[in-house]
Design an enzyme around this catalytic site. Structure first.
Site, mmCIF file in Angstrom:
data_model
loop_
_atom_site.group_PDB
_atom_site.id
_atom_site.type_symbol
_atom_site.label_atom_id
_atom_site.label_comp_id
_atom_site.label_asym_id
_atom_site.label_seq_id
_atom_site.Cartn_x
_atom_site.Cartn_y
_atom_site.Cartn_z
ATOM 1 N N SER A 159 0.843 -1.188 0.000
ATOM 2 C CA SER A 159 0.000 0.000 0.000
ATOM 3 C C SER A 159 0.885 1.247 0.000
ATOM 4 C CB SER A 159 -0.938 -0.053 1.219
ATOM 5 O OG SER A 159 -1.858 1.003 1.197
ATOM 6 N N LYS A 177 -5.467 3.250 -2.368
ATOM 7 C CA LYS A 177 -4.702 2.537 -1.335
ATOM 8 C C LYS A 177 -5.492 2.418 -0.036
ATOM 9 C CE LYS A 177 -0.810 1.770 -3.634
ATOM 10 N NZ LYS A 177 -0.462 0.424 -4.121
#
Ligand code: HXC
Length: 272
Positions: A159, A177
């Site tokens: 992420s 994300k």
């Protein structure tokens, strides 16, 4: 010959963990042709795993797979996918099972990024990044989950930290994300009873990556090292080390977590 314990001042997992902790295991890594995901793949292979690296550019993947095979003594094969297309992932999973018979570990790392203020960002630009990062992660999970249930395997989703606070020109990636983080948490709680773990690795400023190159155009992204509590920007090896830990049995009771690999940037920075 013992492996070098450090690269440019960064300790390597091979100086901390045993060489064969992933022997007989298979890693499936989207985005593995370059950058952080390639580095994570190399570290896993140095601890005994074989690997499949996946992405859109088959020439780059083929070259990377050859180099990884050579540098680790394990086997790495390339598979061309667009993570937005489930059929391509299904074919890559079939290829992996045919070659290796199993999948133990999955890195969901394929991502897209560019800098754009929201005022200039087209609907298609926003959708494209959401589809690569978020839908791509969902598609990768769906394609691999039956095999991870069998192997009692583990996911690591790559992420970012830029959605923890507002990062200008990154609305598309921030939204994407944040959704990846949520996907990982739900996967962890639903699949824990099946023996499957899911965690997030959130890199901060990491040098020599496409993401950093793109962000550096309009910010002091990599020049911020003086303000980082640990006094340097990250290296790909820092992320690789964290990945090895998260996949290892040392993390057997860790799921649904985010490991932030950013030298203390997000949580320790103070203003005074
Ligand atoms: C504004 C842009 C743009 C830009 C593309 N678009 N680049 N808009 N500014 N610089 C718009 C296009 O105009 C188009 O919308 C839409 O996005 C889709 O563009 P395509 O080029 O057709 O899409 P595609 O070929 O699928 O390429 C996807 C991509 C590309 C995201 C645009 O850059 C890519 O694939 N990059 C992958 C490599 C990468 O970025 N890796 C680093 C990830 S780092 P219109 O309306 O014109 O049709 C990362 C971590 C973040 O994610 C954390 C940082 C540390």
């Amino acid at each position: 010959m013992a492996p070098a314990p450090f690269v440019a001042g960064v300790p390597l997992s091979t100086s901390v963990f045993k060489a064969d902790i992933f022997k007989g295991k298979v890693l499936f890594c989207t985005g593995g042709g370059s950058g952080i995901c390639r580095g994570m793949t190399e570290a896993m292979m140095k601890h005994g795993a074989d690997a499949v690296i996946l992405g859109r550019q088959i020439n780059r993947l083929t070259k990377a797979a050859e180099e990884l095979t050579k540098s680790t003594g394990r086997t790495c094969i390339p598979a061309q996918v667009d993570v937005r297309e489930p059929k391509t992932l299904a074919a890559a999973v079939a290829k992996t099972i045919e070659q290796f018979g199993r999948i133990d570990y999955v890195i969901c790392g394929a991502a897209g990024n560019f800098l754009s203020p929201i005022s200039n960002l087209s609907e298609n630009g926003f959708r494209t990044v959401i589809e690569i990062d978020t839908l791509g992660t969902y598609n990768t999970i769906k394609a691999t989950l039956p095999h991870l249930r069998k192997s009692k395997g583990s996911y690591v989703h790559v992420s970012a930290t830029l959605h923890y606070r507002a990062t200008p020109y990154q609305v598309h990636v921030s939204a994407a994300k944040a959704a990846v983080d949520a996907l990982s948490s739900v996967l962890a709680i639903e699949e824990g009873p099946h023996g499957v773990r899911s965690n997030v690795l959130a890199p901060g400023p990491v040098a020599n990556t496409e993401g950093a190159d793109r962000l550096s155009n309009k910010s002091n992204y990599l020049e911020m090292k003086q303000t980082l509590p640990l006094g340097r920007v990250g290296a790909i090896e820092d992320c690789a080390n964290a990945g090895v830990f998260l996949f290892s049995d040392a993390a057997a009771f860790i799921t649904g977590q985010t490991i932030v690999v950013d030298g203390g940037n997000e949580h320790l920075r103070t203003s005074y």
